[in-house]
Design a protein around this motif. Structure first.
Motif, PDB file in Angstrom:
ATOM      1  N   GLY A 335      12.035 -11.349  -4.823  1.00 49.42           N
ATOM      2  CA  GLY A 335      10.781 -11.981  -5.211  1.00 49.42           C
ATOM      3  C   GLY A 335       9.565 -11.259  -4.645  1.00 49.42           C
ATOM      4  N   VAL A 336       8.428 -11.459  -5.301  1.00 54.21           N
ATOM      5  CA  VAL A 336       7.192 -10.777  -4.882  1.00 54.21           C
ATOM      6  C   VAL A 336       6.678 -11.356  -3.568  1.00 54.21           C
ATOM      7  CG1 VAL A 336       4.821 -10.226  -5.574  1.00 54.21           C
ATOM      8  CG2 VAL A 336       6.641 -10.277  -7.286  1.00 54.21           C
ATOM      9  N   GLN A 337       6.745 -12.678  -3.417  1.00 50.25           N
ATOM     10  CA  GLN A 337       6.219 -13.316  -2.207  1.00 50.25           C
ATOM     11  C   GLN A 337       6.972 -12.863  -0.977  1.00 50.25           C
ATOM     12  OE1 GLN A 337       6.273 -17.548  -2.415  1.00 50.25           O
ATOM     13  NE2 GLN A 337       5.109 -17.860  -0.497  1.00 50.25           N
ATOM     14  N   LYS A 338       8.307 -12.807  -1.062  1.00 47.99           N
ATOM     15  CA  LYS A 338       9.085 -12.356   0.086  1.00 47.99           C
ATOM     16  C   LYS A 338       8.831 -10.889   0.386  1.00 47.99           C
ATOM     17  CE  LYS A 338      13.837 -12.171   1.784  1.00 47.99           C
ATOM     18  NZ  LYS A 338      15.263 -12.456   1.464  1.00 47.99           N
ATOM     19  N   ARG A 339       8.616 -10.114  -0.678  1.00 54.59           N
ATOM     20  CA  ARG A 339       8.338  -8.693  -0.459  1.00 54.59           C
ATOM     21  C   ARG A 339       7.009  -8.497   0.223  1.00 54.59           C
ATOM     22  NH1 ARG A 339       6.825  -5.429  -5.606  1.00 54.59           N
ATOM     23  NH2 ARG A 339       4.955  -6.646  -5.117  1.00 54.59           N
ATOM     24  N   ASP A 340       5.991  -9.294  -0.188  1.00 61.37           N
ATOM     25  CA  ASP A 340       4.662  -9.151   0.429  1.00 61.37           C
ATOM     26  C   ASP A 340       4.656  -9.588   1.880  1.00 61.37           C
ATOM     27  OD1 ASP A 340       3.815  -8.198  -1.970  1.00 61.37           O
ATOM     28  OD2 ASP A 340       2.875 -10.084  -2.637  1.00 61.37           O
ATOM     29  N   LEU A 341       5.483 -10.601   2.215  1.00 61.88           N
ATOM     30  CA  LEU A 341       5.531 -11.048   3.601  1.00 61.88           C
ATOM     31  C   LEU A 341       6.153  -9.998   4.512  1.00 61.88           C
ATOM     32  CD1 LEU A 341       6.589 -14.793   3.145  1.00 61.88           C
ATOM     33  CD2 LEU A 341       4.322 -13.893   3.715  1.00 61.88           C
ATOM     34  N   GLN A 342       7.032  -9.195   3.976  1.00 60.44           N
ATOM     35  CA  GLN A 342       7.682  -8.171   4.779  1.00 60.44           C
ATOM     36  C   GLN A 342       6.909  -6.852   4.803  1.00 60.44           C
ATOM     37  OE1 GLN A 342      11.615  -7.752   3.232  1.00 60.44           O
ATOM     38  NE2 GLN A 342      12.342  -9.766   3.983  1.00 60.44           N
ATOM     39  N   SER A 344       3.329  -4.681   5.573  1.00 54.43           N
ATOM     40  CA  SER A 344       2.152  -4.742   6.451  1.00 54.43           C
ATOM     41  C   SER A 344       0.882  -4.919   5.631  1.00 54.43           C
ATOM     42  CB  SER A 344       2.081  -3.478   7.307  1.00 54.43           C
ATOM     43  OG  SER A 344       1.932  -2.338   6.475  1.00 54.43           O
ATOM     44  N   ASP A 345      -0.189  -5.501   6.286  1.00 53.30           N
ATOM     45  CA  ASP A 345      -1.459  -5.754   5.588  1.00 53.30           C
ATOM     46  C   ASP A 345      -2.149  -4.467   5.194  1.00 53.30           C
ATOM     47  OD1 ASP A 345      -0.929  -8.387   5.949  1.00 53.30           O
ATOM     48  OD2 ASP A 345      -2.158  -8.594   7.768  1.00 53.30           O
ATOM     49  N   ILE A 346      -2.070  -3.450   6.027  1.00 50.73           N
ATOM     50  CA  ILE A 346      -2.732  -2.178   5.708  1.00 50.73           C
ATOM     51  C   ILE A 346      -2.116  -1.569   4.455  1.00 50.73           C
ATOM     52  CG2 ILE A 346      -3.190   0.148   6.551  1.00 50.73           C
ATOM     53  CD1 ILE A 346      -3.200  -0.964   9.375  1.00 50.73           C
ATOM     54  N   GLN A 347      -0.796  -1.624   4.323  1.00 48.39           N
ATOM     55  CA  GLN A 347      -0.137  -1.065   3.139  1.00 48.39           C
ATOM     56  C   GLN A 347      -0.475  -1.870   1.887  1.00 48.39           C
ATOM     57  OE1 GLN A 347       4.051  -0.613   3.653  1.00 48.39           O
ATOM     58  NE2 GLN A 347       4.369   0.423   1.690  1.00 48.39           N
ATOM     59  N   LEU A 348      -0.602  -3.212   2.042  1.00 47.33           N
ATOM     60  CA  LEU A 348      -0.988  -4.035   0.881  1.00 47.33           C
ATOM     61  C   LEU A 348      -2.413  -3.740   0.436  1.00 47.33           C
ATOM     62  CD1 LEU A 348       0.582  -7.490   1.810  1.00 47.33           C
ATOM     63  CD2 LEU A 348       1.340  -5.912   0.050  1.00 47.33           C
ATOM     64  N   VAL A 349      -3.342  -3.607   1.382  1.00 47.65           N
ATOM     65  CA  VAL A 349      -4.732  -3.299   1.030  1.00 47.65           C
ATOM     66  C   VAL A 349      -4.815  -1.936   0.370  1.00 47.65           C
ATOM     67  CG1 VAL A 349      -7.031  -2.852   1.988  1.00 47.65           C
ATOM     68  CG2 VAL A 349      -5.694  -4.797   2.798  1.00 47.65           C
ATOM     69  N   HIS A 350      -4.065  -0.972   0.921  1.00 47.25           N
ATOM     70  CA  HIS A 350      -4.057   0.369   0.325  1.00 47.25           C
ATOM     71  C   HIS A 350      -3.537   0.331  -1.111  1.00 47.25           C
ATOM     72  CE1 HIS A 350      -2.591   4.790   0.525  1.00 47.25           C
ATOM     73  NE2 HIS A 350      -3.757   4.677  -0.108  1.00 47.25           N
ATOM     74  N   HIS A 351      -2.448  -0.403  -1.304  1.00 46.10           N
ATOM     75  CA  HIS A 351      -1.870  -0.499  -2.644  1.00 46.10           C
ATOM     76  C   HIS A 351      -2.818  -1.205  -3.611  1.00 46.10           C
ATOM     77  CE1 HIS A 351       1.123  -1.003  -5.786  1.00 46.10           C
ATOM     78  NE2 HIS A 351       0.827  -2.318  -5.806  1.00 46.10           N
ATOM     79  N   THR A 352      -3.476  -2.289  -3.137  1.00 44.97           N
ATOM     80  CA  THR A 352      -4.408  -3.026  -4.005  1.00 44.97           C
ATOM     81  C   THR A 352      -5.599  -2.164  -4.388  1.00 44.97           C
ATOM     82  OG1 THR A 352      -3.728  -5.066  -2.900  1.00 44.97           O
ATOM     83  CG2 THR A 352      -5.738  -5.155  -4.196  1.00 44.97           C
ATOM     84  N   THR A 353      -6.101  -1.385  -3.440  1.00 46.81           N
ATOM     85  CA  THR A 353      -7.251  -0.510  -3.735  1.00 46.81           C
ATOM     86  C   THR A 353      -6.874   0.534  -4.784  1.00 46.81           C
ATOM     87  OG1 THR A 353      -7.996  -0.821  -1.468  1.00 46.81           O
ATOM     88  CG2 THR A 353      -8.967   0.995  -2.704  1.00 46.81           C
TER      89      THR A 353
END
Length: 409
Positions: A335-342, A344-353
């Motif tokens: 699932g996406v939610q479990k993947r996002d929890l595992q 890091s925030d920096i990698q998520l922000v980088h990916h979103t940008t």
């Protein structure tokens, strides 16, 4: 035979008579229809299994049957061709050899128990000067040996002979005398003679004294002598690997007529193979009042179990595979939610940008031809200081570079 085929054969005979003979044999034309052709009476020979068979094709016998044309015909070269009747080649146990057109030919081989019976060999001899032909049929009857195949067999490699030099009976008798000296037995017989070239040997150089080499297999009903057993012992094999002569406790009685290569000596112990009784054939005639009555009814058979097994087993296997695949694809997803929890925030922000910039560029590229007033991307806007309001071009000129600070010091 049709007339055009006869004309074609006679034209070939006028230009190349030898080609006429070969072509006529390939077309299946009877040898009696060939020009200048003579037929000798049939020659019947008998042979025993487990013993070498040798038949010499004498040039004098065939030369007397050729039509006399000149005084030099007695020295004319003669070439033989032999094949099994109604077949293009010889039987697998029989071989043919003629070293030179001025020498006799030989048919030799060792028949086995499977070759018991009658074999008809057709021999064609033709004069290479006049191209006259003479044919003869050899009827070879192979019978089982009274005492069976010799159980003790030894194979010697003679290095100073060619195969045609050991085919005459006198040469074989001389070789048996030498074998009796090292075997210490008198009931010896030559089983087979094979050229070393047929075993992968090299063709000798055209130098006087160089021979091909011949493998001679000798058999006996008596055990091997200590001399032969010592020649094939592990110590002798080790000496042969070093290039030395093997150990021998007896005198070499083959010398000086035969040069035996003792490192190639092979001793075989042949066990008698069990004979299986074949089917008993009847006369082929039914007894009185014994007419054959074919079956009129077929007993009923229940095909339902076989049908169910053939149909249900593949369906059950396919259903199990589908369930396993569905479990792996649906029930084991993170699932996406479990993947996002595992993550890091920096990698998520980088990916979103990166994802947002990509979507913006795709939107601009798709609508630039329709809408002209497209806002500039944020990456091309000038940078500014929030406190002072100073702006700077994001793409500076060569005079301005990254060393120019945005915030004044």
């Amino acid at each position: 035979m049709e007339v055009p085929e006869l004309l074609r054969l006679w034209v070939l005979a006028a230009s190349a008579p030898a080609l006429c003979v070969v072509t006529a044999m390939a077309l299946g034309v009877s040898q009696t229809t060939l020009p200048d052709h003579h037929v000798l009476p049939d020659h019947r020979i008998s042979s025993e299994t487990g013993t070498i068979f040798v038949h010499e094709l004498e040039r004098e016998l065939f030369q007397e049957a050729f039509p006399t044309g000149s005084e030099d015909d007695d020295a004319a070269p003669i070439t033989f061709q032999a094949h099994l009747r109604d077949h293009p080649d010889l039987p697998r146990w029989l071989r043919y050899l003629q070293r030179d057109p001025y020498q006799p030919g030989y048919l030799y081989g060792c028949p086995t128990a499977s070759e018991v019976g009658t074999h008809t060999i057709e021999v064609l001899a033709y004069n290479r000067r006049t191209y006259a032909t003479v044919s003869q049929r050899l009827v070879i009857t192979v019978i089982p040996a009274p005492g069976g195949e010799p159980p003790y067999q030894g194979e010697f490699l003679v290095g100073n002979r060619n195969v045609e030099e050991l085919l005459p009976e006198a040469a074989r008798e001389m070789f048996l005398q030498g074998s009796a000296g090292v075997w210490e037995r008198g009931d010896l017989q030559v089983i087979n003679v094979t050229s070393a070239l047929d075993r992968g040997g090299r063709v000798p150089l055209p130098i006087e004294g160089r021979k091909e080499g011949v493998y001679v297999k000798v058999g006996s009903h008596s055990p091997f002598s200590p001399c032969l057993e010592s020649a094939v012992s592990p110590q002798s094999r080790f000496r042969c690997s070093l290039g030395q002569q093997p150990l021998a406790s007896c005198y070499d009685t083959f010398a000086p007529h035969f040069s035996i290569r003792w490192c190639n000596l092979t001793l075989l112990r042949v066990w008698p193979s069990p004979t299986t009784l074949g089917p008993v054939w009847g006369s082929g005639v039914l007894e009185e009042d014994g007419d054959f009555q074919p079956p009129t009814e077929v007993p009923p058979q229940d095909l339902l179990p076989g049908f169910l097994v053939t149909l249900l087993v593949p369906l059950v296997v396919a259903a199990l595979l589908c369930l396993l695949l569905g479990h792996l694809m649906c029930c084991r997803r993170e699932g996406v939610q479990k993947r996002d929890l595992q993550t890091s925030d920096i990698q998520l922000v980088h990916h979103t940008t990166i994802h947002g910039d990509t979507e913006e560029l795709r939107h601009m590229a798709g609508s630039r031809d329709v809408i002209r007033d497209v806002p500039r991307p944020l990456s091309t806007l000038p940078m500014f200081n929030v406190r002072t309001g100073q702006r700077i071009n994001p793409m500076p000129s060569p005079r301005d570079g990254a060393r120019v600070p945005l915030l004044p010091q």
